[in-house]
Structures are given as C-alpha cells and as structure tokens.
Design a protein around this motif. Structure first.
Motif, PDB file in Angstrom:
ATOM      1  N   GLU A 293       0.804  -1.222   0.000  1.00 10.85           N
ATOM      2  CA  GLU A 293       0.000   0.000   0.000  1.00 10.85           C
ATOM      3  C   GLU A 293       0.833   1.266   0.000  1.00 10.85           C
ATOM      4  OE1 GLU A 293      -3.385   0.280   2.231  1.00 10.85           O
ATOM      5  OE2 GLU A 293      -3.810  -1.874   2.215  1.00 10.85           O
ATOM      6  N   LEU A 294       2.124   1.105   0.129  1.00 10.48           N
ATOM      7  CA  LEU A 294       2.986   2.276   0.286  1.00 10.48           C
ATOM      8  C   LEU A 294       3.974   2.368  -0.880  1.00 10.48           C
ATOM      9  CD1 LEU A 294       3.358   1.877   4.118  1.00 10.48           C
ATOM     10  CD2 LEU A 294       2.602   3.980   2.974  1.00 10.48           C
ATOM     11  N   PRO A 295       4.600   3.530  -1.047  1.00 10.03           N
ATOM     12  CA  PRO A 295       5.534   3.700  -2.165  1.00 10.03           C
ATOM     13  C   PRO A 295       6.589   2.596  -2.211  1.00 10.03           C
ATOM     14  CG  PRO A 295       5.148   5.804  -1.102  1.00 10.03           C
ATOM     15  CD  PRO A 295       4.469   4.769  -0.259  1.00 10.03           C
ATOM     16  N   GLN A 296       6.916   2.179  -3.412  1.00 13.97           N
ATOM     17  CA  GLN A 296       7.778   1.019  -3.589  1.00 13.97           C
ATOM     18  C   GLN A 296       9.260   1.320  -3.365  1.00 13.97           C
ATOM     19  OE1 GLN A 296       6.410  -2.299  -4.028  1.00 13.97           O
ATOM     20  NE2 GLN A 296       4.837  -0.951  -3.162  1.00 13.97           N
ATOM     21  N   ASP A 297       9.615   2.586  -3.243  1.00 19.02           N
ATOM     22  CA  ASP A 297      11.034   2.872  -2.998  1.00 19.02           C
ATOM     23  C   ASP A 297      11.350   2.999  -1.499  1.00 19.02           C
ATOM     24  OD1 ASP A 297       9.665   5.279  -2.705  1.00 19.02           O
ATOM     25  OD2 ASP A 297      11.325   6.483  -3.491  1.00 19.02           O
ATOM     26  N   ILE A 298      10.409   2.608  -0.658  1.00 19.08           N
ATOM     27  CA  ILE A 298      10.703   2.573   0.781  1.00 19.08           C
ATOM     28  C   ILE A 298      11.720   1.482   1.058  1.00 19.08           C
ATOM     29  CG2 ILE A 298       9.729   1.886   3.032  1.00 19.08           C
ATOM     30  CD1 ILE A 298       7.228   3.464   2.341  1.00 19.08           C
ATOM     31  N   GLU A 299      12.673   1.791   1.945  1.00 18.72           N
ATOM     32  CA  GLU A 299      13.655   0.799   2.387  1.00 18.72           C
ATOM     33  C   GLU A 299      13.091   0.161   3.662  1.00 18.72           C
ATOM     34  OE1 GLU A 299      18.036   1.240   4.228  1.00 18.72           O
ATOM     35  OE2 GLU A 299      17.806   2.327   2.348  1.00 18.72           O
ATOM     36  N   TRP A 300      12.598  -1.080   3.536  1.00 20.03           N
ATOM     37  CA  TRP A 300      11.994  -1.756   4.693  1.00 20.03           C
ATOM     38  C   TRP A 300      13.015  -2.569   5.468  1.00 20.03           C
ATOM     39  CZ3 TRP A 300       7.514  -0.414   6.602  1.00 20.03           C
ATOM     40  CH2 TRP A 300       6.515   0.109   5.767  1.00 20.03           C
ATOM     41  N   HIS A 301      13.071  -2.326   6.762  1.00 18.86           N
ATOM     42  CA  HIS A 301      13.947  -3.118   7.631  1.00 18.86           C
ATOM     43  C   HIS A 301      13.081  -4.034   8.489  1.00 18.86           C
ATOM     44  CE1 HIS A 301      17.828  -0.568   7.461  1.00 18.86           C
ATOM     45  NE2 HIS A 301      17.091  -0.299   6.413  1.00 18.86           N
ATOM     46  N   PHE A 302      13.497  -5.275   8.620  1.00 18.64           N
ATOM     47  CA  PHE A 302      12.770  -6.172   9.504  1.00 18.64           C
ATOM     48  C   PHE A 302      13.548  -6.302  10.804  1.00 18.64           C
ATOM     49  CE2 PHE A 302      11.107  -9.942  11.404  1.00 18.64           C
ATOM     50  CZ  PHE A 302       9.743  -9.737  11.239  1.00 18.64           C
ATOM     51  N   ILE A 303      12.896  -5.968  11.937  1.00 17.67           N
ATOM     52  CA  ILE A 303      13.645  -5.867  13.193  1.00 17.67           C
ATOM     53  C   ILE A 303      13.169  -6.830  14.280  1.00 17.67           C
ATOM     54  CG2 ILE A 303      14.201  -3.427  12.760  1.00 17.67           C
ATOM     55  CD1 ILE A 303      11.981  -2.657  14.721  1.00 17.67           C
ATOM     56  N   GLY A 304      12.132  -7.623  13.993  1.00 17.55           N
ATOM     57  CA  GLY A 304      11.591  -8.508  15.035  1.00 17.55           C
ATOM     58  C   GLY A 304      12.010  -9.951  14.861  1.00 17.55           C
ATOM     59  N   HIS A 305      11.515 -10.777  15.749  1.00 16.56           N
ATOM     60  CA  HIS A 305      11.811 -12.203  15.622  1.00 16.56           C
ATOM     61  C   HIS A 305      11.157 -12.732  14.353  1.00 16.56           C
ATOM     62  CE1 HIS A 305      12.900 -16.179  16.773  1.00 16.56           C
ATOM     63  NE2 HIS A 305      11.645 -16.591  16.681  1.00 16.56           N
ATOM     64  N   LEU A 306      11.938 -13.418  13.530  1.00 15.77           N
ATOM     65  CA  LEU A 306      11.436 -13.876  12.233  1.00 15.77           C
ATOM     66  C   LEU A 306      11.350 -15.400  12.199  1.00 15.77           C
ATOM     67  CD1 LEU A 306      10.584 -13.155   9.325  1.00 15.77           C
ATOM     68  CD2 LEU A 306      13.017 -13.066   8.717  1.00 15.77           C
TER      69      LEU A 306
ATOM     70  N   ALA B 223      10.794 -11.694   1.537  1.00 12.71           N
ATOM     71  CA  ALA B 223      12.018 -11.796   0.725  1.00 12.71           C
ATOM     72  C   ALA B 223      12.001 -10.987  -0.578  1.00 12.71           C
ATOM     73  CB  ALA B 223      12.319 -13.270   0.417  1.00 12.71           C
ATOM     74  N   PRO B 224      10.828 -10.789  -1.206  1.00 14.44           N
ATOM     75  CA  PRO B 224      10.855 -10.033  -2.459  1.00 14.44           C
ATOM     76  C   PRO B 224      11.292  -8.580  -2.298  1.00 14.44           C
ATOM     77  CG  PRO B 224       8.796 -11.275  -2.287  1.00 14.44           C
ATOM     78  CD  PRO B 224       9.479 -11.363  -0.950  1.00 14.44           C
ATOM     79  N   PHE B 225      11.148  -8.020  -1.104  1.00 19.38           N
ATOM     80  CA  PHE B 225      11.380  -6.573  -1.008  1.00 19.38           C
ATOM     81  C   PHE B 225      12.203  -6.133   0.196  1.00 19.38           C
ATOM     82  CE2 PHE B 225       7.436  -7.547   1.235  1.00 19.38           C
ATOM     83  CZ  PHE B 225       7.603  -6.867   2.431  1.00 19.38           C
ATOM     84  N   VAL B 226      12.367  -6.977   1.217  1.00 17.67           N
ATOM     85  CA  VAL B 226      13.005  -6.490   2.445  1.00 17.67           C
ATOM     86  C   VAL B 226      14.443  -6.036   2.174  1.00 17.67           C
ATOM     87  CG1 VAL B 226      13.893  -8.720   3.285  1.00 17.67           C
ATOM     88  CG2 VAL B 226      13.239  -6.945   4.935  1.00 17.67           C
ATOM     89  N   SER B 227      14.839  -4.972   2.836  1.00 18.94           N
ATOM     90  CA  SER B 227      16.150  -4.404   2.544  1.00 18.94           C
ATOM     91  C   SER B 227      17.222  -4.864   3.539  1.00 18.94           C
ATOM     92  CB  SER B 227      15.985  -2.883   2.522  1.00 18.94           C
ATOM     93  OG  SER B 227      17.170  -2.261   2.800  1.00 18.94           O
ATOM     94  N   LEU B 228      16.875  -4.944   4.813  1.00 22.91           N
ATOM     95  CA  LEU B 228      17.835  -5.427   5.816  1.00 22.91           C
ATOM     96  C   LEU B 228      17.082  -6.165   6.919  1.00 22.91           C
ATOM     97  CD1 LEU B 228      20.780  -5.480   7.012  1.00 22.91           C
ATOM     98  CD2 LEU B 228      20.237  -3.311   8.120  1.00 22.91           C
ATOM     99  N   ILE B 229      17.493  -7.388   7.193  1.00 22.86           N
ATOM    100  CA  ILE B 229      16.906  -8.149   8.300  1.00 22.86           C
ATOM    101  C   ILE B 229      17.870  -8.049   9.484  1.00 22.86           C
ATOM    102  CG2 ILE B 229      16.178 -10.450   9.098  1.00 22.86           C
ATOM    103  CD1 ILE B 229      15.415 -11.078   6.153  1.00 22.86           C
ATOM    104  N   HIS B 230      17.421  -7.393  10.552  1.00 23.18           N
ATOM    105  CA  HIS B 230      18.297  -7.110  11.704  1.00 23.18           C
ATOM    106  C   HIS B 230      18.411  -8.287  12.667  1.00 23.18           C
ATOM    107  CE1 HIS B 230      18.238  -2.433  11.734  1.00 23.18           C
ATOM    108  NE2 HIS B 230      17.722  -2.823  10.585  1.00 23.18           N
ATOM    109  N   SER B 231      17.563  -9.289  12.498  1.00 26.66           N
ATOM    110  CA  SER B 231      17.297 -10.222  13.587  1.00 26.66           C
ATOM    111  C   SER B 231      17.600 -11.678  13.270  1.00 26.66           C
ATOM    112  CB  SER B 231      15.824 -10.064  13.982  1.00 26.66           C
ATOM    113  OG  SER B 231      15.013 -10.011  12.808  1.00 26.66           O
TER     114      SER B 231
END
Ligand SMILES: *Cc1c(COP(=O)(O)O)cnc(C)c1O
Length: 218
Positions: free
Chosen positions: A57-70, A79-87
């Motif tokens: 729903e949001l602009p596609q050039d957002i850099e998404w970081h995943f920071i929680g337990h995965l 996986a198609p879009f995440v930029s950095l997985i911190h966890s």
C-alpha cells in the motif's frame, strides 16, 4: 509536537553517518505515508504479517527493515522486497533467507542479533552461538545473503550506565566477530543499537543504525 517535528528534532541530532530506521509497528499506512512525504524513506517493522499488509500500500522505494523475531515460514513473504533483516538468530533462518533471496533473484542484507540485556525475554545469540553460526556460514556457500553486522537491544531500564555497558559489550562482540570472520569484508560495518529511550547513549558508543518508534509517534 507533531510527527514531522519530532522526526526533524531527532534527525538534527544524528551524526550524518548514523542511519535512522523509523519504527512503524502498529502505525497506520497513512501515518507512514505522511513521514514518507516529509522525505524519510527508511522504515522498520517487527512482525512479518503486519509488514506484508503495509508494504503493497505504500511507495515502492521505501527501504523496509525487519527488526523482530522472524519465523522461517514467514521469510518467503518478505524476501521479495526487504532491505535489511536485523534479527538473524539461527543458521536455519539464514539458510531460509538465502533460499528465498535466490528465488527472488536478489541478495538480502542481514545482521546477527546478539543478546546483551539482562532480561531473559529478549531474543538473540550469545557470542559463542554467534561464532558457531558464522562458522557454519563460512563453511557453506550462502551466496544470496550478505552479513553486514550485528544488532542488539539493551535492557529496558533508566539506568543508563547499565545500558552503556551493554552497548559497549555489543561493540566489543562486533569487533571480535569482524576480526575473526570478516577481515576481508569492509561491508561488515553495521552496529544496529539504540531505540527511543537510549539512542543517544548508543550513538556515543558507536551505533551506525538507530531504530526509533515511540519518540517519534508518542
Ligand atoms: C519497537 C522496537 C524498536 C523501537 O522502540 P521504541 O522504544 O518505540 O523506539 C526498536 N527495535 C526493536 C527491535 C523494536 O521491536
């Protein structure tokens, strides 16, 4: 103070080399879009289900970081879009990220989450477990993940000397992992530490990425 102002106040204080991840968990997409329109494009979420709903729903050039337990069974959705997985906290998870990154024809940047707090509830590996994971990583060929550093969370306390000593510990571990496993990889440089209550201390102790939510939205 409105959201835009709190964000600006935080950005003004951040050294240029420190990246701000605006943590948008529980925030509506309209609120996120508002911040995006102010010019900020790096956001963090801690639940895969929530991220998957918001991202389209949001602009596609957002850099998404995943920071929680995965959980491994959720990796394929981000996986198609995440930029950095911190966890990243297991080799099994890293292997699954690699597999899904390959399927999407991309490389996914990852951080190893280390446990530094007193609270037992927090996720992450101790230094021995992290070394074990990196031994496995080094002896395999996971070409579609790139490990760029470590992440950690300090104990939730007002005792800033304790928080500082936990951040120092994280930095020491970061340096020791870098010397042992990433001597030839200058991209291993990220130290993700610092949230609303402790980011100033984290920056003093060498953070390169801060993850801030409530100080912006509260
Ligand atoms: C929620 C969260 C943050 C942000 O916390 P605030 O105190 O709201 O700034 C940072 N990192 C992780 C892993 C989180 O879950």
């Amino acid at each position: 103070m409105n959201i835009g102002e709190s964000l600006k106040n935080i950005l003004i204080e951040l050294p240029r080399e420190v990246k701000l991840v605006v943590v948008t968990k529980t925030q509506a997409v309209d609120v996120i879009r508002e911040i995006y329109e102010e010019g900020h494009k790096i956001f963090g979420e801690n639940k895969a289900q929530e991220l998957i709903l918001k991202q389209p729903e949001l602009p596609q050039d957002i850099e998404w970081h995943f920071i929680g337990h995965l959980q491994t069974n959720k990796v394929k959705f981000i996986a198609p879009f995440v930029s950095l997985i911190h966890s990243v906290d297991s080799y099994k998870l890293l292997k699954e990220i690699n597999k899904q990154a390959l399927r999407n024809n991309r490389t996914i940047d990852c951080l190893i989450q280390l446990f530094i707090a007193e609270e037992e509830t927090k996720f992450g590996l101790d230094i021995n477990e992290a070394m074990h994971l990196l031994e496995e990583y080094k002896s395999s060929s996971l070409d579609n993940v790139h490990i760029k550093g470590v992440m950690g969370m300090a104990t939730f306390t007002g005792d800033m000397e304790q928080v500082r000593s936990e951040f120092r510990k994280l930095k020491r571990h970061f340096i020791s992992l870098r010397e042992t496993y990433f001597k030839d990889d200058p991209a291993f440089r990220e130290l993700s530490m610092g949230m609303s209550g402790d980011y100033k201390t984290a920056i003093e102790e060498g953070s390169t990425i801060v993850r801030i939510g409530s100080a912006i939205f509260a």
